[in-house]
Design a protein around this motif. Sequence first.
Motif, PDB file in Angstrom:
ATOM      1  N   UNK A  77       1.019  -1.024  -0.412  1.00  0.00           N
ATOM      2  CA  UNK A  77       0.150  -0.032   0.212  1.00  0.00           C
ATOM      3  C   UNK A  77       0.929   1.115  -0.419  1.00  0.00           C
ATOM      4  N   UNK A  78       2.230   1.276  -0.125  1.00  0.00           N
ATOM      5  CA  UNK A  78       3.647   1.932  -0.011  1.00  0.00           C
ATOM      6  C   UNK A  78       2.929   2.694  -0.796  1.00  0.00           C
ATOM      7  N   UNK A  79       4.022   3.764  -2.072  1.00  0.00           N
ATOM      8  CA  UNK A  79       4.312   4.441  -2.389  1.00  0.00           C
ATOM      9  C   UNK A  79       5.466   4.684  -2.477  1.00  0.00           C
ATOM     10  N   UNK A  80       6.555   3.918  -3.727  1.00  0.00           N
ATOM     11  CA  UNK A  80       7.680   3.783  -3.317  1.00  0.00           C
ATOM     12  C   UNK A  80       8.507   4.113  -4.917  1.00  0.00           C
ATOM     13  N   UNK A  81       7.934   4.401  -6.084  1.00  0.00           N
ATOM     14  CA  UNK A  81       8.354   5.223  -6.934  1.00  0.00           C
ATOM     15  C   UNK A  81       7.734   6.173  -8.126  1.00  0.00           C
ATOM     16  N   UNK A  82       8.448   7.204  -8.611  1.00  0.00           N
ATOM     17  CA  UNK A  82       8.162   8.296  -9.027  1.00  0.00           C
ATOM     18  C   UNK A  82       8.327   8.455 -10.493  1.00  0.00           C
ATOM     19  N   UNK A  83       7.922   7.822 -11.542  1.00  0.00           N
ATOM     20  CA  UNK A  83       8.439   8.507 -12.982  1.00  0.00           C
ATOM     21  C   UNK A  83       8.069   9.499 -13.715  1.00  0.00           C
ATOM     22  N   UNK A  84       8.905   9.468 -14.923  1.00  0.00           N
ATOM     23  CA  UNK A  84       8.531  10.262 -15.791  1.00  0.00           C
ATOM     24  C   UNK A  84       7.908  11.912 -15.395  1.00  0.00           C
ATOM     25  N   UNK A  85       9.476  12.447 -14.812  1.00  0.00           N
ATOM     26  CA  UNK A  85       9.359  13.772 -13.915  1.00  0.00           C
ATOM     27  C   UNK A  85       9.661  14.514 -14.110  1.00  0.00           C
ATOM     28  N   UNK A  86      10.359  14.113 -15.639  1.00  0.00           N
ATOM     29  CA  UNK A  86      10.693  15.115 -16.505  1.00  0.00           C
ATOM     30  C   UNK A  86       9.684  16.788 -16.480  1.00  0.00           C
ATOM     31  N   UNK A  87       8.184  16.521 -17.019  1.00  0.00           N
ATOM     32  CA  UNK A  87       7.659  17.283 -16.773  1.00  0.00           C
ATOM     33  C   UNK A  87       7.584  18.547 -15.399  1.00  0.00           C
ATOM     34  N   UNK A  88       8.274  18.362 -14.775  1.00  0.00           N
ATOM     35  CA  UNK A  88       8.352  19.410 -13.294  1.00  0.00           C
ATOM     36  C   UNK A  88       8.755  20.593 -13.548  1.00  0.00           C
ATOM     37  N   UNK A  89       7.579  21.247 -12.955  1.00  0.00           N
ATOM     38  CA  UNK A  89       7.891  22.912 -13.754  1.00  0.00           C
ATOM     39  C   UNK A  89       6.974  22.960 -13.082  1.00  0.00           C
ATOM     40  N   UNK A  90       6.354  24.781 -13.052  1.00  0.00           N
ATOM     41  CA  UNK A  90       5.285  25.500 -12.643  1.00  0.00           C
ATOM     42  C   UNK A  90       4.067  25.354 -13.110  1.00  0.00           C
ATOM     43  N   UNK A  91       3.288  25.222 -12.134  1.00  0.00           N
ATOM     44  CA  UNK A  91       1.565  25.238 -13.047  1.00  0.00           C
ATOM     45  C   UNK A  91       0.758  25.243 -11.847  1.00  0.00           C
TER      46      UNK A  91
END
Length: 310
Positions: free
Chosen positions: A211-225
């Motif tokens: 039930x735990x979050x252990x990874x974050x993918x496709x992070x190249x869109x990190x930005x202001x929004x």
Amino acid sequence: MGMHDDQLHIDEDMARRLIISQFPQWRDERMQHVATDGTVNAIVRIGTGLAARFPLRAADPSTVNDELTREAAAMRELSTYCPFPSTVPVAVGAPGDGYPLPWSVQTWLPGDVATPEGLEHSDRFAHDLATLIRSLQAADTRGRTFTGAGHGGNLQDSDGWMEVCFRQSEGLLPVDRLRDLWAAFRLLPAADSTVMTHGDLIPGNLLVDGERLVGVLDTGGFGPADPALDLVAAWHMLDQRRRNVLRGELAIGELEWRRGAAWAFQQAMGLVWYYRETNPGMSALGRSTLARVLNDFPSAPPAPSASSTL
């Protein structure tokens, strides 16, 4: 059948030749195509710790190279704020062997890909999502603001695309209800500030263990929004009770919550019809997200004022 009219061909053998010719240090690693519901890249795993990503849609090579450079910087920046493991860039490959675009190599993270229903009843997962969103929003924007159009900016920028989606969804979805709901969503007051966001918190971009979050993918869109943008995760992956858990932990006011639902709605409307034949998993995600939004907003809600709170 390809998902896109301009989809490029890249198979496992071609990927292996490209990887070995340009990065001979990985010659002896096992390489295997990874089947996913992803729509942007073909993924080939390299050994146990790396993955090559090959863009699927035709584009200008120099534009793709610039985008990969931008994404790499965004990935590194997100990793400094993310409380969970996230992918980081390793290398950029060049066109060759019949494949016309630059491509990238990133780290591979262990874990199971999240699904729309798998953890929808989990308080723990809702808590982890809240922790992720809160941590990313705490990142310094360094004076940057949203500069694109549509997803994460002004809801009304999506009017043209939504009209396409409504037309294409006739016979597939309750289009009249959905049109009415969009007519209300599009009038929501815009955010008065921007924060840093992941930008695409769909199930396929999150890894879980139990039930735990252990990874974050496709992070190249990190930005202001829009601060509401990452709230799409609530409708993509949580039931109503856990949506309220996430909302409570983040202390989200009514206006921002509705904008989050609007962004989830906008994203989901493009999935059901577009991927109906070519990517059933993404099409199903669109359906389940729209069902949750309609559950929360069974009739078009009046637009709240900018001062609305919980």
